[in-house]
Scaffold this motif. Structure first.
Motif, mmCIF file in Angstrom:
data_model
loop_
_atom_site.group_PDB
_atom_site.id
_atom_site.type_symbol
_atom_site.label_atom_id
_atom_site.label_comp_id
_atom_site.label_asym_id
_atom_site.label_seq_id
_atom_site.Cartn_x
_atom_site.Cartn_y
_atom_site.Cartn_z
ATOM 1 N N ASN A 16 0.826 -1.210 0.000
ATOM 2 C CA ASN A 16 0.000 0.000 0.000
ATOM 3 C C ASN A 16 0.857 1.256 0.000
ATOM 4 N N LEU A 17 1.934 1.234 0.797
ATOM 5 C CA LEU A 17 2.807 2.409 0.854
ATOM 6 C C LEU A 17 3.473 2.672 -0.488
ATOM 7 N N SER A 18 3.904 1.624 -1.157
ATOM 8 C CA SER A 18 4.584 1.811 -2.445
ATOM 9 C C SER A 18 3.601 2.114 -3.571
ATOM 10 N N ARG A 19 2.431 1.518 -3.512
ATOM 11 C CA ARG A 19 1.457 1.695 -4.591
ATOM 12 C C ARG A 19 0.831 3.085 -4.574
ATOM 13 N N PHE A 20 0.578 3.599 -3.382
ATOM 14 C CA PHE A 20 -0.117 4.888 -3.281
ATOM 15 C C PHE A 20 0.807 5.997 -2.787
ATOM 16 N N TRP A 21 2.100 5.917 -3.161
ATOM 17 C CA TRP A 21 3.062 6.914 -2.694
ATOM 18 C C TRP A 21 2.718 8.348 -3.109
ATOM 19 N N PRO A 22 2.031 8.606 -4.241
ATOM 20 C CA PRO A 22 1.733 10.011 -4.563
ATOM 21 C C PRO A 22 0.902 10.715 -3.489
ATOM 22 N N ILE A 23 0.067 9.971 -2.762
ATOM 23 C CA ILE A 23 -0.773 10.606 -1.746
ATOM 24 C C ILE A 23 0.087 11.089 -0.592
ATOM 25 N N TRP A 24 0.853 10.156 0.014
ATOM 26 C CA TRP A 24 1.670 10.597 1.137
ATOM 27 C C TRP A 24 2.841 11.457 0.696
ATOM 28 N N GLY A 25 3.280 11.278 -0.552
ATOM 29 C CA GLY A 25 4.350 12.129 -1.066
ATOM 30 C C GLY A 25 3.904 13.577 -1.214
ATOM 31 N N LEU A 26 2.721 13.793 -1.784
ATOM 32 C CA LEU A 26 2.208 15.159 -1.944
ATOM 33 C C LEU A 26 1.904 15.782 -0.582
ATOM 34 N N TYR A 27 1.328 14.989 0.302
ATOM 35 C CA TYR A 27 1.022 15.497 1.641
ATOM 36 C C TYR A 27 2.308 15.942 2.352
ATOM 37 N N GLY A 28 3.325 15.092 2.325
ATOM 38 C CA GLY A 28 4.589 15.448 2.964
ATOM 39 C C GLY A 28 5.249 16.644 2.307
ATOM 40 N N PHE A 29 5.166 16.728 0.967
ATOM 41 C CA PHE A 29 5.783 17.854 0.255
ATOM 42 C C PHE A 29 5.144 19.180 0.668
ATOM 43 N N LEU A 30 3.837 19.203 0.778
ATOM 44 C CA LEU A 30 3.158 20.445 1.156
ATOM 45 C C LEU A 30 3.577 20.908 2.546
ATOM 46 N N TRP A 31 3.621 19.986 3.497
ATOM 47 C CA TRP A 31 4.068 20.359 4.835
ATOM 48 C C TRP A 31 5.553 20.719 4.846
ATOM 49 N N LEU A 32 6.314 20.069 4.007
ATOM 50 C CA LEU A 32 7.739 20.391 3.909
ATOM 51 C C LEU A 32 7.936 21.844 3.482
ATOM 52 N N MET A 33 7.130 22.298 2.528
ATOM 53 C CA MET A 33 7.240 23.675 2.045
ATOM 54 C C MET A 33 6.751 24.673 3.086
#
Length: 649
Positions: A16-33
């Motif tokens: 699940n983590l590898s398949r749906f990485w765009p969701i948590w990736g975008l979420y983390g990127f926004l908080w990172l910024m």
């Protein structure tokens, strides 16, 4: 062979983590910024106060970043990890794995939650390092952000998972989730608007608004969270409302538990169905019908208000039309067919009959709401909220607080009279008008028709509160009738002594009058336009104060008018009298200083004074006599509004 003990599958979790990485990736990127990168770019110019405030600002308010991201990414994560439930093939395949249903649910649930929690931890650690590098680390503020954000993630994600258990269609899930997040507030607004049409005098239901706030997470967070400041300002700011966020998180845990209960009994064959749980289907159908009835019914009633009379019965007709529409549309979604009239017409008929009966019960006052007027002995205090009246001085748009038994009796008598005149007052409220006329004899322009919003709030002796709202049409003819509601209201407002108490409501016996100013004194020999301020001498102040109080007590000054009619224009002067008092609680120690009248409040500071604005009136004979004694001729220097209008026209 199925395992009887396996409750978590790490392989599925990792997939699940590898398949749906765009969701948590975008979420983390926004908080990172928003956090570490923001500090990295601006850290050179940031102080500890700004560093403390930045994470807290993301947590508070109706739609702070933490709330908005949790709301959006919570549903995205739930749609991703439970997407297999919306395909018969995927659902059948995953449920053949050697994993109990509880284990399958727990694995997917924790997978989606990890999409949000793990990026939060990473952003927190990076933010700590960046702030420490700039020497502005405020660990408590960042840790508060981490806790609040994770708790909000838990609630919104768990609620999305709960919604996911009740549908077999992936597009229905965000619709259900979005609607249920605002349903209580929307229904509260629409039901109160509808009740105001069917119940004469209805002004709102505090219990309903409170319940709607608790059932609408965004409103709940907006009202109960924020930033508080200590004596050091931003350097001592802290997040307020953490307990409410914890409460939401506990509700989220409860939603997760309920979701598991539903999941264990879910039929795999429901994949593709809009509603996957049998007993929820009639709730969905008639819930949609009811929401369509009040939402679209109110909308179309407003759209066609210029063509059709604004009547409760017209609104009911629209509600029945759109209620039937919603009932059959919901049935089509449930049956996946357009041919649903035959199996559904009986249920729809019963629903419309119940709706009609409920609306008729309100319109015909089956609950006695419209005719209920409290006995004067049951009223502790009554408030006339934000009363609009003329002239425009300190008593315009003021709340009248009435606790005198005789005045309470007058208010309840007015209320009874309004209830008796329900039929024509309701029609007048739907056709609000205002008009002016010019007298052919002298050219004076006067108001002949208008209206007043009357809001009554009773504090009763049993501790309850009763509220009513009425629109009272006002005309010169109705004011001439002492039994009309508007004439009774105007007489109530002009009860001798009432205006005095209101003008001096914040006055103390030890407060000292230090200045009296006339705002618009007309100078001799000038035909147009020159009006100046005039400060009265200090020796005039005691006499003037006594005269003003005497006129107010007798009802000769402070008279209120509901129309800008001839009486109002001829009695009220164009000039206001400003009385400035030095307050005893903040006045300077030397109270014996003679204060001249050459400047407002003389030596008193603005913080230690209070000014009362009273429109002068020709009927105030005592006040006018004192002004004339000190060189102000009322006839030539204080024109009435009528005289001013004719001189300046």
């Amino acid at each position: 062979m199925r395992s009887a003990t396996l409750y978590f599958n790490f392989t599925l979790f990792r997939k699940n983590l590898s398949r749906f990485w765009p969701i948590w990736g975008l979420y983390g990127f926004l908080w990172l910024m928003l956090l570490p990168v923001n500090v990295l770019v601006n850290g050179e110019y940031m102080g500890r106060g700004q560093a403390r405030m930045l994470p807290l600002e993301y947590c508070s308010g109706y739609l702070g970043a933490a709330v908005f991201f949790s709301l959006v990414f919570g549903i995205l994560a739930a749609m991703a990890v439970f997407s297999y439930l919306y395909s018969s093939r995927s659902a059948g395949f995953l449920h053949t794995l050697p994993l109990r249903r509880e284990g399958l649910f727990l694995t997917n649930y924790l997978s989606g939650l990890a999409f949000l929690i793990v990026p939060n931890l990473a952003v927190f650690l990076l933010s700590v390092l960046v702030e420490a590098a700039f020497g502005i680390l405020v660990f408590s503020s960042l840790f508060t952000w981490l806790v609040v954000t994770c708790l909000l993630n838990l609630f919104f994600y768990s609620f999305a998972v709960f919604c996911a258990m009740f549908t077999g269609h992936i597009l229905a899930l965000p619709a259900f989730y979005g609607i249920l997040n605002i349903l209580a507030a929307g229904l509260c607004y629409l039901l109160q608007d509808m009740a105001s049409r069917f119940l004469f005098g209805f002004t709102g239901a505090a219990w309903m608004e409170k319940a709607a706030t608790w059932l609408t997470p965004i409103l709940y967070l907006g009202q109960h969270t924020g930033i508080e400041y200590g004596e050091a300002g931003t350097n001592s700011a802290y997040f307020s409302g953490l307990g409410y966020v914890f409460l939401l998180a506990l509700v989220g845990v409860a939603f997760a538990g309920l979701a598991l209960v539903v999941y264990r009994r879910r039929q795999l064959e429901s994949a593709g169905d809009v509603v996957s749980v049998g007993w929820v289907k009639p709730v969905f159908q008639y819930g949609v019908a009811f929401c369509c009835s009040i939402t679209l019914g109110s909308l179309f009633d407003n759209i066609f208000s210029s063509l059709l009379p604004r009547s409760a019965w017209i609104l009911l007709a629209w509600m029945l039309l759109w209620g039937a529409f919603g009932c059959f549309v919901a049935a089509m979604l449930l049956h996946k067919s357009f041919w649903v009239f035959k199996p559904c017409w009986k249920g729809c008929t019963v629903f419309l009959a119940i709706l009609t009966a409920a609306m008729c019960l309100m319109e015909l006052d089956g609950f006695g709401f419209e005719t209920r007027v409290p006995a004067a002995a049951q009223v502790k205090t009554v408030y006339l909220i934000s009363m609009e009246s003329h002239p425009n001085d300190d008593l315009d748009w003021i709340t009248y607080t009435i606790d005198d038994p005789e005045l309470i009796e007058a208010v309840t008598e007015l209320h009874r009279r309004i209830a008796e005149e329900k039929s024509w007052l309701e029609k007048a409220a739907d056709t609000r008008t205002g008009s002016w006329a010019t007298d052919e004899a002298d050219g004076l322009e006067t108001q002949t028709e208008g209206g007043i919003d009357l809001r009554l709030t009773y504090n009763l002796t049993d501790g309850t509160v009763m509220e009513r709202y009425y629109y009272l049409p006002v005309t010169t003819d109705t004011l001439a009738d002492p039994d009309s509601p508007d004439a009774m209201l105007q007489a109530l407002l002009n009860t001798p002594g009432l205006s005095e108490r209101l003008y001096f409501r914040n006055w103390s016996e030890d407060d000292r009058l230090v200045d009296a100013v006339l705002t618009a004194v007309r100078r001799d020999g000038v035909s147009q336009g020159l009006y100046t301020e005039e400060y009265l001498p200090a020796q005039a102040l005691p006499e003037l104060e006594a005269a003003v109080r005497a006129d107010l007590a007798a009802g000769n000054l402070g008279r209120r008018y509901l129309l800008e009619d001839r009486e109002r224009l001829e009695n009220c002067c164009y000039c206001d009298l400003l009385l400035t008092y030095r307050l005893v609680e903040t006045a300077q120690e030397n109270q014996s200083v003679t204060v001249s009248g050459t400047a407002p409040a003389a030596a008193a500071t603005q913080a230690s004074t209070r000014t009362i604005a009273i429109t002068l009136q020709r009927s105030a004979t005592n006040t006018m006599a004192v002004l004339e004694k000190y060189g102000i001729d009322p006839d030539t220097m204080l024109p009435s509004h009528a005289e001013y209008q004719m001189m300046e026209s």
